[in-house]
Design a protein around this motif. Structure first.
Motif, PDB file in Angstrom:
ATOM      1  N   SER A  65       0.834  -1.197   0.000  1.00 22.15           N
ATOM      2  CA  SER A  65       0.000   0.000   0.000  1.00 22.15           C
ATOM      3  C   SER A  65       0.872   1.252   0.000  1.00 22.15           C
ATOM      4  O   SER A  65       2.028   1.224   0.387  1.00 22.15           O
ATOM      5  N   ASP A  66       0.296   2.330  -0.449  1.00 24.83           N
ATOM      6  CA  ASP A  66       1.033   3.580  -0.507  1.00 24.83           C
ATOM      7  C   ASP A  66       1.360   4.074   0.898  1.00 24.83           C
ATOM      8  O   ASP A  66       0.523   4.042   1.796  1.00 24.83           O
ATOM      9  N   ILE A  67       2.558   4.550   1.079  1.00 24.20           N
ATOM     10  CA  ILE A  67       3.007   5.073   2.372  1.00 24.20           C
ATOM     11  C   ILE A  67       2.925   6.586   2.327  1.00 24.20           C
ATOM     12  O   ILE A  67       3.374   7.203   1.370  1.00 24.20           O
ATOM     13  N   PRO A  68       2.326   7.205   3.342  1.00 24.45           N
ATOM     14  CA  PRO A  68       2.309   8.660   3.364  1.00 24.45           C
ATOM     15  C   PRO A  68       3.725   9.204   3.303  1.00 24.45           C
ATOM     16  O   PRO A  68       4.634   8.640   3.911  1.00 24.45           O
ATOM     17  N   PRO A  69       3.979  10.242   2.551  1.00 27.80           N
ATOM     18  CA  PRO A  69       5.332  10.793   2.471  1.00 27.80           C
ATOM     19  C   PRO A  69       5.801  11.274   3.826  1.00 27.80           C
ATOM     20  O   PRO A  69       5.015  11.757   4.637  1.00 27.80           O
ATOM     21  N   LEU A  70       7.102  11.119   4.073  1.00 28.03           N
ATOM     22  CA  LEU A  70       7.669  11.578   5.334  1.00 28.03           C
ATOM     23  C   LEU A  70       7.611  13.090   5.406  1.00 28.03           C
ATOM     24  O   LEU A  70       7.720  13.789   4.401  1.00 28.03           O
ATOM     25  N   ARG A  71       7.453  13.584   6.621  1.00 26.03           N
ATOM     26  CA  ARG A  71       7.409  15.025   6.803  1.00 26.03           C
ATOM     27  C   ARG A  71       8.740  15.655   6.389  1.00 26.03           C
ATOM     28  O   ARG A  71       9.800  15.208   6.817  1.00 26.03           O
ATOM     29  N   PRO A  72       8.737  16.659   5.553  1.00 25.60           N
ATOM     30  CA  PRO A  72       9.992  17.223   5.036  1.00 25.60           C
ATOM     31  C   PRO A  72      10.774  17.937   6.130  1.00 25.60           C
ATOM     32  O   PRO A  72      10.225  18.539   7.027  1.00 25.60           O
ATOM     33  N   GLN A  73      12.087  17.912   6.019  1.00 25.58           N
ATOM     34  CA  GLN A  73      12.948  18.644   6.942  1.00 25.58           C
ATOM     35  C   GLN A  73      13.291  19.991   6.335  1.00 25.58           C
ATOM     36  O   GLN A  73      13.473  20.120   5.131  1.00 25.58           O
ATOM     37  N   ARG A  74      13.390  20.986   7.178  1.00 23.67           N
ATOM     38  CA  ARG A  74      13.882  22.273   6.707  1.00 23.67           C
ATOM     39  C   ARG A  74      15.357  22.124   6.356  1.00 23.67           C
ATOM     40  O   ARG A  74      16.142  21.579   7.119  1.00 23.67           O
TER      41      ARG A  74
ATOM     42  N   ARG B 265      20.904  20.590   7.778  1.00 23.15           N
ATOM     43  CA  ARG B 265      22.354  20.739   7.668  1.00 23.15           C
ATOM     44  C   ARG B 265      22.989  20.944   9.035  1.00 23.15           C
ATOM     45  O   ARG B 265      24.066  20.410   9.320  1.00 23.15           O
ATOM     46  N   LEU B 266      22.334  21.742   9.882  1.00 26.70           N
ATOM     47  CA  LEU B 266      22.843  21.959  11.235  1.00 26.70           C
ATOM     48  C   LEU B 266      22.845  20.653  12.021  1.00 26.70           C
ATOM     49  O   LEU B 266      23.792  20.347  12.748  1.00 26.70           O
ATOM     50  N   HIS B 267      21.775  19.888  11.873  1.00 21.06           N
ATOM     51  CA  HIS B 267      21.668  18.589  12.549  1.00 21.06           C
ATOM     52  C   HIS B 267      22.836  17.688  12.146  1.00 21.06           C
ATOM     53  O   HIS B 267      23.495  17.084  12.994  1.00 21.06           O
ATOM     54  N   ARG B 268      23.103  17.601  10.857  1.00 15.30           N
ATOM     55  CA  ARG B 268      24.198  16.747  10.384  1.00 15.30           C
ATOM     56  C   ARG B 268      25.551  17.249  10.870  1.00 15.30           C
ATOM     57  O   ARG B 268      26.436  16.469  11.208  1.00 15.30           O
ATOM     58  N   ALA B 269      25.718  18.570  10.920  1.00 17.20           N
ATOM     59  CA  ALA B 269      26.998  19.132  11.351  1.00 17.20           C
ATOM     60  C   ALA B 269      27.274  18.824  12.819  1.00 17.20           C
ATOM     61  O   ALA B 269      28.407  18.531  13.205  1.00 17.20           O
ATOM     62  N   LEU B 270      26.250  18.912  13.656  1.00 17.20           N
ATOM     63  CA  LEU B 270      26.434  18.735  15.092  1.00 17.20           C
ATOM     64  C   LEU B 270      26.369  17.269  15.519  1.00 17.20           C
ATOM     65  O   LEU B 270      27.139  16.826  16.377  1.00 17.20           O
TER      66      LEU B 270
END
Length: 359
Positions: free
Chosen positions: A9-18, A23-28
């Motif tokens: 079945s179709d999966i609702p798309p994941l909520r988009p990240q800002r 980028r800040l999340h990945r950096a830290l």
């Protein structure tokens, strides 16, 4: 794995990240793991089909029970071997003949059994986790312990030192903490074993690698992080100078924060480094009692003064209101950040509904 075909079945798309926040999340914190579309879990979980015919090997409760059984078995075996080695060493040494030169007590200034217990717990936790992840879950290597992500240890240590230093600094501003000397004779090896490696590795494997990760498959991220934080606080209540408030404080400032860090990084390396430096900075460096475990040696000789709500009293820094507010606030802010960016897993009922398994 079960041979059941995953729902189509179709999966609702994941909520988009800002973009900037991501980028800040990945950096830290480092890279985050994507949510798989066929079971809506991250890659630190084995593949789940949510089907009655699913093999017993991958069910969360069976993996949890296997971990506990292996943990206890290995602890008993290592402890028995250790007792035999120590006994033989003492017997040979007492007879005046050359033999095993064992002075385990010198590590801590207490009984050899205390050190042996820590070693047994550390070995047992690692062995049990590897058996569960490599044999039962068949994940090689488990992504949360992937060698390429090991640099997370350093990031976790830096973050933990900053957290403890900030809390100590706030208490010092209010007159509760003052450095009065330096102890060059302090021997850190026992504390590095018990407060550092055993607590940092074994407790993170048990609390985040097993309890949080497995319960997340059914309770979702919010339920799992709250449950694991509660259990983490309760086990510290049993320490020699443990108090109910101390247990509650640890559940808020450490249980929630360590859980949030795991959910944000999906890396036990990060959590182990953070927990290791949390305890080492708190005790051996800044001179606080650690989690109500009794008198603590340290390099910095500190004078703590003021009410217990400020200094933490006989339980130590963790029972102070300062880390509860500061670090508990950081934990809640991080959890909200994860929720807003679609990084918190939903409970199993909601996931089944999205997958079309429930009407």
């Amino acid at each position: 794995m079960s041979n059941v075909t995953p729902p189509s079945s179709d999966i609702p798309p994941l909520r988009p990240q800002r973009a900037n926040s991501a980028r800040l999340h990945r950096a830290l914190l480092g890279d985050t793991l994507p949510v798989r579309q066929y079971d809506l879990l991250t890659d630190d979980h084995p593949c789940r089909w949510y089907d009655p015919r699913e093999t017993l090997r991958v069910r969360a409760w069976s993996r949890g029970m296997a971990f506990v059984g292996i943990l206890l078995g290995v602890m008993i075996a290592v402890s028995f071997i250790g007792v035999v080695v120590i006994t033989v060493g003492e017997t040979i040494g007492g007879s005046g003949e050359p033999g095993l030169d064992i002075d385990v007590a010198s590590l801590r200034g207490s009984s050899p059994m205390a050190v042996l217990s820590s070693i047994a717990e550390l070995i047992a936790a690692v062995v049990a986790y590897l058996i569960v992840t490599l044999v039962m879950e068949r994940r090689r290597p488990p992504v949360e312990l992937s060698p390429r992500r090991a640099f997370g240890v350093i990031r976790g240590m830096i973050a933990a030192f900053v957290c403890i230093a900030v809390c100590i600094g706030v208490i010092a501003v209010f007159g509760g903490y003052r450095i009065v000397g330096f102890d060059p004779g302090y021997n850190p090896w026992a504390d590095l074993l018990t407060l550092g490696f055993t607590a940092g590795i074994a407790e993170e494997i048990m609390m985040r690698g097993i309890l949080l990760r497995l319960t997340e498959e059914s309770l979702g991220s919010w339920g799992a992080v709250i449950l694991s934080a509660f259990v983490f606080g309760i086990i510290h209540w049993s320490n020699p100078d443990g108090t109910l408030w101390g247990g509650i404080a640890i559940a808020i400032e450490a249980g929630l924060l360590f859980g949030a860090i795991y959910l944000a990084t999906r890396s036990l390396w990060w959590c182990m480094g953070f927990h290791f430096m949390w305890n080492i900075a708190e005790g051996p460096i800044f001179g606080s009692i650690v989690s109500g475990t009794g008198e603590q040696g340290s390099w910095l000789v500190a004078r703590w003064s003021g009410p217990d709500w400020l200094t933490g009293g006989s339980f130590g820094l963790e029972a102070s209101i300062v880390p509860v507010i500061v670090l508990g606030g950081v934990a809640i802010a991080l959890l909200i950040h994860l929720q807003r960016h679609g990084l918190m897993l939903d409970p199993i009922k909601q996931r089944k509904r999205w997958l079309g398994i429930l009407d």
